[in-house]
Design an enzyme around this catalytic site. Structure first.
Site, mmCIF file in Angstrom:
data_model
loop_
_atom_site.group_PDB
_atom_site.id
_atom_site.type_symbol
_atom_site.label_atom_id
_atom_site.label_comp_id
_atom_site.label_asym_id
_atom_site.label_seq_id
_atom_site.Cartn_x
_atom_site.Cartn_y
_atom_site.Cartn_z
ATOM 1 N N HIS A 1 -0.142 1.237 -5.567
ATOM 2 C CA HIS A 1 0.052 2.544 -6.166
ATOM 3 C C HIS A 1 0.971 3.366 -5.266
ATOM 4 O O HIS A 1 1.066 3.112 -4.058
ATOM 5 C CB HIS A 1 -1.290 3.270 -6.308
ATOM 6 C CG HIS A 1 -2.155 2.746 -7.415
ATOM 7 N ND1 HIS A 1 -1.735 2.703 -8.723
ATOM 8 C CD2 HIS A 1 -3.424 2.257 -7.404
ATOM 9 C CE1 HIS A 1 -2.721 2.214 -9.481
ATOM 10 N NE2 HIS A 1 -3.746 1.927 -8.701
ATOM 11 N N CYS B 1 5.272 3.136 -9.707
ATOM 12 C CA CYS B 1 5.956 4.110 -10.547
ATOM 13 C C CYS B 1 6.736 5.096 -9.686
ATOM 14 O O CYS B 1 6.511 5.231 -8.498
ATOM 15 C CB CYS B 1 4.951 4.875 -11.403
ATOM 16 S SG CYS B 1 4.129 3.847 -12.623
#
Length: 287
Positions: free
Chosen positions: A125, A168
């Site tokens: 992440h 992301c």
């Protein structure tokens, strides 16, 4: 009298030499390729974060980070492909932020003088220029890449340093249906990998940073099949490296494949983005 048509070439090739142009123009030479003949080629470091229970237990902004189910599929694909490309695979799972720093420092301090390249694959992440350790603490991605500049890792000076980052770069979706994000669950078949931001590549030469998605956008991961980006990357490396194609050509093909993928009827999209300061062709020879 009819005016004589202006020579179209004159608009593009000025007859006089300007201050910011060379005194003479030479025919472009064929682009040189980085040496890629050592056995092994170098280290392929895989930082694979799956279990974020420590982050969820902590009283942090990141306490709701979900486990990255499917990341082991990516790690296995990277291991298979880079083993075929004659790299030494070193995989580390579920590292805290401090353990990430310590691990990167170990490979920064190693002697790479008999190797031709260094590859680092980061599966975690992330958010706004950082990646998370499994404890929810932040590590700036630029801190990791800068560790391998010529000044900080002398034995890799002039050699390609390649980073592939699956995370992301923002919260925006590229038009389509609402799928699972870090804030909720709408479709369990595809998930996003938190938030991440670019501008992490050192200004120094010989770096390649392959990002899973454009700045400000999410990237997608299937719990069963792995991420769109890493799976496409591995498939194209496996297919194209034996044909002698260079990495930028391969990454263009990856861009094309990932951009064609979509989720459900409204077609959520993803567009990878490479950034590089390479000075030569980078070809991962299988011989």
């Amino acid at each position: 009298m009819q005016a004589k048509p202006q020579d179209s070439h004159a608009r593009w090739w000025p007859s006089s030499v300007t201050a910011d142009s060379p005194a003479s123009w030479n025919e472009p030479s064929q682009l040189e390729a980085y040496k890629m003949t050592s056995r092994p080629r170098g280290v392929c470091l895989i930082l694979n974060n799956h279990n974020f229970a420590k982050a969820r237990e902590a009283v942090l902004e990141q306490k709701n980070l979900k486990d990255r189910t499917g990341t082991d599929v990516d790690a296995a694909a990277l291991t298979r492909v880079f083993s075929k490309l004659h790299f030494i695979i070193k995989e580390y799972r579920d590292l805290t932020a401090e353990q990430i720093r310590e691990t990167v420092n170990i490979y920064r301090c190693k002697d790479h003088k008999d190797k031709d390249c260094f590859v680092c694959c980061i599966l975690s992440h992330g958010k706004k220029g950082i990646i998370y350790g499994v404890d929810g603490q932040e590590v700036p991605i630029q801190e990791l890449t800068t560790s391998f500049t010529g000044q900080n890792c002398h034995s890799l000076a002039g050699k390609p340093k390649v980073f592939f980052v699956q995370a992301c770069q923002g919260e925006a979706c590229q038009k389509g249906v609402t799928i699972e994000t870090d804030a909720g669950e709408q479709d369990s078949s595809v998930e996003t990998d938190a938030r991440f931001q670019l501008d992490c590549i050192p200004a120094e030469a010989d770096f390649l940073l392959g990002m899973a998605t454009l700045q400000d956008y999410v990237s997608y991961r299937s719990p069963r099949q792995g991420t769109w980006y890493i799976q496409a990357l591995c498939q194209h490396l496996e297919y194209s490296c034996p044909r002698g194609e260079d990495i930028l050509t391969i990454l263009t093909a990856v861009n094309q494949e990932v951009s064609r993928k979509s989720c459900n009827q409204n077609a959520e999209k993803q567009m990878p983005q490479p950034s590089f300061t390479l000075r030569k062709k980078l070809i991962f020879s299988v011989n």
